[in-house]
Each structure stands twice: as C-alpha cells, then as structure tokens.
Scaffold this motif. Structure first.
Motif, PDB file in Angstrom:
ATOM      1  N   VAL A   1       8.081  11.052 -27.316  1.00  0.00           N
ATOM      2  CA  VAL A   1       8.007  12.408 -27.868  1.00  0.00           C
ATOM      3  C   VAL A   1       7.496  13.379 -26.803  1.00  0.00           C
ATOM      4  N   ALA A   2       6.474  12.971 -26.048  1.00  0.00           N
ATOM      5  CA  ALA A   2       5.915  13.842 -25.015  1.00  0.00           C
ATOM      6  C   ALA A   2       6.940  14.152 -23.934  1.00  0.00           C
ATOM      7  N   ALA A   3       7.682  13.130 -23.505  1.00  0.00           N
ATOM      8  CA  ALA A   3       8.687  13.345 -22.454  1.00  0.00           C
ATOM      9  C   ALA A   3       9.781  14.297 -22.925  1.00  0.00           C
ATOM     10  N   LYS A   4      10.230  14.132 -24.164  1.00  0.00           N
ATOM     11  CA  LYS A   4      11.256  15.021 -24.701  1.00  0.00           C
ATOM     12  C   LYS A   4      10.732  16.444 -24.830  1.00  0.00           C
ATOM     13  N   ALA A   5       9.495  16.591 -25.347  1.00  0.00           N
ATOM     14  CA  ALA A   5       8.930  17.930 -25.548  1.00  0.00           C
ATOM     15  C   ALA A   5       8.686  18.630 -24.216  1.00  0.00           C
ATOM     16  N   ASN A   6       8.243  17.892 -23.227  1.00  0.00           N
ATOM     17  CA  ASN A   6       7.981  18.478 -21.913  1.00  0.00           C
ATOM     18  C   ASN A   6       9.263  19.027 -21.297  1.00  0.00           C
ATOM     19  N   ARG A   7      10.344  18.274 -21.443  1.00  0.00           N
ATOM     20  CA  ARG A   7      11.636  18.727 -20.927  1.00  0.00           C
ATOM     21  C   ARG A   7      12.150  19.930 -21.727  1.00  0.00           C
ATOM     22  N   LEU A   8      12.009  19.863 -23.048  1.00  0.00           N
ATOM     23  CA  LEU A   8      12.501  20.941 -23.894  1.00  0.00           C
ATOM     24  C   LEU A   8      11.738  22.237 -23.627  1.00  0.00           C
ATOM     25  N   ALA A   9      10.443  22.136 -23.391  1.00  0.00           N
ATOM     26  CA  ALA A   9       9.665  23.337 -23.064  1.00  0.00           C
ATOM     27  C   ALA A   9      10.199  23.985 -21.796  1.00  0.00           C
ATOM     28  N   GLY A  10      10.575  23.158 -20.832  1.00  0.00           N
ATOM     29  CA  GLY A  10      11.171  23.686 -19.614  1.00  0.00           C
ATOM     30  C   GLY A  10      12.470  24.410 -19.884  1.00  0.00           C
ATOM     31  N   LEU A  11      13.267  23.864 -20.787  1.00  0.00           N
ATOM     32  CA  LEU A  11      14.528  24.507 -21.146  1.00  0.00           C
ATOM     33  C   LEU A  11      14.280  25.837 -21.847  1.00  0.00           C
ATOM     34  N   LEU A  12      13.332  25.853 -22.780  1.00  0.00           N
ATOM     35  CA  LEU A  12      13.030  27.074 -23.531  1.00  0.00           C
ATOM     36  C   LEU A  12      12.479  28.172 -22.629  1.00  0.00           C
ATOM     37  N   ALA A  13      11.751  27.782 -21.596  1.00  0.00           N
ATOM     38  CA  ALA A  13      11.146  28.764 -20.696  1.00  0.00           C
ATOM     39  C   ALA A  13      12.145  29.395 -19.741  1.00  0.00           C
ATOM     40  N   LYS A  14      13.326  28.789 -19.613  1.00  0.00           N
ATOM     41  CA  LYS A  14      14.362  29.276 -18.695  1.00  0.00           C
ATOM     42  C   LYS A  14      13.781  29.537 -17.295  1.00  0.00           C
ATOM     43  N   PRO A  15      13.218  28.511 -16.669  1.00  0.00           N
ATOM     44  CA  PRO A  15      12.504  28.720 -15.412  1.00  0.00           C
ATOM     45  C   PRO A  15      13.414  28.923 -14.214  1.00  0.00           C
ATOM     46  N   MET A  16      12.847  29.540 -13.209  1.00  0.00           N
ATOM     47  CA  MET A  16      13.422  29.632 -11.881  1.00  0.00           C
ATOM     48  C   MET A  16      12.551  28.766 -10.969  1.00  0.00           C
ATOM     49  N   PRO A  17      13.022  28.434  -9.769  1.00  0.00           N
ATOM     50  CA  PRO A  17      12.181  27.618  -8.880  1.00  0.00           C
ATOM     51  C   PRO A  17      10.813  28.230  -8.591  1.00  0.00           C
ATOM     52  N   ALA A  18      10.692  29.545  -8.684  1.00  0.00           N
ATOM     53  CA  ALA A  18       9.409  30.204  -8.412  1.00  0.00           C
ATOM     54  C   ALA A  18       8.501  30.282  -9.644  1.00  0.00           C
ATOM     55  N   THR A  19       8.986  29.812 -10.793  1.00  0.00           N
ATOM     56  CA  THR A  19       8.189  29.839 -12.015  1.00  0.00           C
ATOM     57  C   THR A  19       6.943  28.979 -11.853  1.00  0.00           C
ATOM     58  N   GLN A  20       5.821  29.450 -12.390  1.00  0.00           N
ATOM     59  CA  GLN A  20       4.567  28.705 -12.343  1.00  0.00           C
ATOM     60  C   GLN A  20       4.390  27.919 -13.643  1.00  0.00           C
ATOM     61  N   ILE A  21       3.646  26.830 -13.557  1.00  0.00           N
ATOM     62  CA  ILE A  21       3.472  25.969 -14.722  1.00  0.00           C
ATOM     63  C   ILE A  21       2.831  26.707 -15.895  1.00  0.00           C
ATOM     64  N   LYS A  22       1.969  27.696 -15.618  1.00  0.00           N
ATOM     65  CA  LYS A  22       1.330  28.429 -16.706  1.00  0.00           C
ATOM     66  C   LYS A  22       2.333  29.257 -17.510  1.00  0.00           C
ATOM     67  N   GLU A  23       3.524  29.504 -16.945  1.00  0.00           N
ATOM     68  CA  GLU A  23       4.562  30.235 -17.660  1.00  0.00           C
ATOM     69  C   GLU A  23       5.361  29.322 -18.591  1.00  0.00           C
ATOM     70  N   ILE A  24       5.271  28.024 -18.382  1.00  0.00           N
ATOM     71  CA  ILE A  24       5.989  27.055 -19.217  1.00  0.00           C
ATOM     72  C   ILE A  24       5.116  26.544 -20.357  1.00  0.00           C
ATOM     73  N   ILE A  25       3.819  26.434 -20.105  1.00  0.00           N
ATOM     74  CA  ILE A  25       2.906  25.859 -21.095  1.00  0.00           C
ATOM     75  C   ILE A  25       2.981  26.537 -22.467  1.00  0.00           C
ATOM     76  N   PRO A  26       3.125  27.878 -22.561  1.00  0.00           N
ATOM     77  CA  PRO A  26       3.206  28.491 -23.896  1.00  0.00           C
ATOM     78  C   PRO A  26       4.383  28.009 -24.739  1.00  0.00           C
ATOM     79  N   TYR A  27       5.388  27.396 -24.132  1.00  0.00           N
ATOM     80  CA  TYR A  27       6.553  26.905 -24.876  1.00  0.00           C
ATOM     81  C   TYR A  27       6.365  25.471 -25.374  1.00  0.00           C
ATOM     82  N   LEU A  28       5.281  24.827 -24.975  1.00  0.00           N
ATOM     83  CA  LEU A  28       5.094  23.419 -25.333  1.00  0.00           C
ATOM     84  C   LEU A  28       4.912  23.226 -26.838  1.00  0.00           C
ATOM     85  N   GLY A  29       4.218  24.166 -27.497  1.00  0.00           N
ATOM     86  CA  GLY A  29       4.003  24.024 -28.931  1.00  0.00           C
ATOM     87  C   GLY A  29       5.297  24.017 -29.707  1.00  0.00           C
TER      88      GLY A  29
END
Length: 284
Positions: free
Chosen positions: A248-276
């Motif tokens: 579940v954690a591995a799937k959620a971690n990947r999905l949060a990355g997808l929801l955040a629509k990151p760029m290579p310069a994105t910081q981890i603190k910009e992805i964390i709000p999508y984890l919930g």
C-alpha cells in the motif's frame, strides 16, 4: 504509538524528543522546528500525512543534529538506550544516524527491555549499523534502495562506500543481492527494496512487485525513499501486516508523485501534501 528516530544536518540542533506536528513547511518539536526536506524530516512529514488519514495520533520523534561527524548520533544512541525501556511503542522507525556498532548494541539492549517488543523498521544509517553489528535478522523490516541492498549482500563491506565492485548496483542482479543478503544473515525478516520497481521480500522470497504508476520525474527527486519509509511506518502502526503495509505504501508513494505532476526540479516538500489523497485512494 509510532516512534521515529533520526537526525538533521545541523550542528546546532539539540537532542529533542516529543510528538511532532507540521506547519508552514516545517516540522515542529517541543519548541524547535526544522524545514521539511529530504532525510528524516521528509519521513516525519510523510508519516504525519498518513497518520491523519488513518485516524492515529502524531508520531513521537527523537531528533538530533549531526553533520556527519557522529557526535549528535552518539548522544542519541546513549539517550535511547536509557529512554526506550520506559516507553511502550508499537512501531519504531530508525532512520539517518551515524553508523556506530557500539551505539547500535546499546539501543538494541534498550529495545529488548521494552515490555512488549515493538515492530522494528530501519533505513539508511541505522540499517547500516544493524548489519555491521550482526543484528539485521532481529529487525522486522529494512527499506533499502538498490545500492543499499548491494551493501547488505556484501558480507565483508563495513559501509556502503566499501561495497565490493563485483556487487556493483545493477537491477538485473537484485535477486542475487537478496539471496546473498539472507544467506549471510545481513537482512531483516522483510525488505522493501526501493527502485524503478519496488519489491516486497519476506524471508528471502519476493512476495510482491510494485511498478505502477511510473513517474519518471521522481527519479531525480531526493527524498522519495524517505517518504516511502514514513508511509510504511504509519501503516504498520495502524495494524496492517508487513507485506500489505509495504504494498500500500509503495502504491501510495507513486500515486502521490503522479498527482503532484512533478518536474525534475520539484522538491519533496511539494509532493508530500498529496500523500494523504494518494493513501485514501489506495486503501479504498
């Protein structure tokens, strides 16, 4: 309750222990604050997001400053050996500490004195020390990346920097690394191997593989492994079994990355709000 043990790269940050909260991009502990960035702060922040979704209280955190010389870590090792027997944690997540075999032994003796043995999770420097001290099989879960798995597989290496060349990290050799790590008793009962494909290993057998969704930009963002470990700790505190918690954690971690629509310069603190939100979707 869940407890997290780790360090921050600051010579001035004192040894602090209390429940953690997050506010304005910072982790707050007993009147002190630290910016959410890769490393233990990212793990704590991810755990906080998950615990909110799971309806659990915030984690209890032991944190100290250490710039890589080991002084802060040694203080924390000594303190934990005295403090842990007084606690009743359900899950203990150990993260970045300067690898110290003597310190590892002291902490483990403290853990053994806890009335009800907690689930033990180790990543990064604490995982290295557990292997070096010969205590790896006593842990319930390690969360290595491929390079760290190669270190666990090398029975002679005292630190990842000294992993022998014939064990150069190679995704095609991951099953060989797993086999060697367990053969030489350098692995925990379970492993969550973090990579392009996340692997859940129980007693030496690959029990699950998680590779979707694929978010290529995440490969360049430091801290995604830290958030994954934080999610696993929260799910274990909720009562999920190790295999289910890792999947579940591995799937959620990947999905949060997808929801955040990151760029290579994105910081981890910009992805964390999508984890919930990601965790809610995966649990449903």
């Amino acid at each position: 309750m869940l407890a997290i043990v780790g360090t921050v790269p600051s010579a001035d940050f004192p040894l602090v222990y209390s429940e953690a909260t997050s506010e304005g991009g910072n982790i707050r502990l007993k009147g002190h604050q630290v910016e959410i960035a890769r490393g233990t702060p990212a793990l704590i922040a991810a755990c906080l997001e998950a615990l909110k979704v799971l309806g659990l209280s915030p984690p209890f955190v032991y944190l100290v400053g250490d710039t890589g010389k080991g002084e802060g870590s040694r203080k924390l090792y000594d303190f934990l050996s005295e403090d842990l027997p007084k606690r009743n944690f359900k899950v203990l997540v150990f993260h970045y500490l300067f690898p110290d075999v003597d310190g590892q032994g002291k902490v483990f003796l403290g853990v053994e004195k806890i009335s009800q043995r907690p689930i033990l999770v180790a990543d990064a420097g604490f995982m290295y020390a557990a292997k070096m001290a010969g205590l790896a099989p006593s842990y319930d879960l390690f969360t290595p990346d491929l390079g760290e798995l190669a270190f666990l597989a090398d029975e002679k290496a005292p630190h990842p920097l000294y992993t022998r060349g014939f064990l150069f990290p190679d995704e095609e050799k991951v099953e060989e690394f797993i086999e060697r790590a367990y053969a030489h008793k350098n692995a925990a009962k379970a492993l969550l191997v973090k990579g392009r494909k996340d692997l859940v290993v129980i007693d030496g057998r690959i029990e699950a593989e998680i590779e979707e969704p694929v978010v290529e930009a995440l490969e360049a963002i430091g801290g995604t492994g830290d958030t994954l470990t934080g999610l696993v700790g929260a799910l274990l505190a909720k009562g999920l079994g190790i295999k289910e918690a890792c999947v579940v954690a591995a799937k959620a971690n990947r999905l949060a990355g997808l929801l955040a629509k990151p760029m290579p310069a994105t910081q981890i603190k910009e992805i964390i709000p999508y984890l919930g939100e990601a965790l809610k979707r995966c649990l449903s």
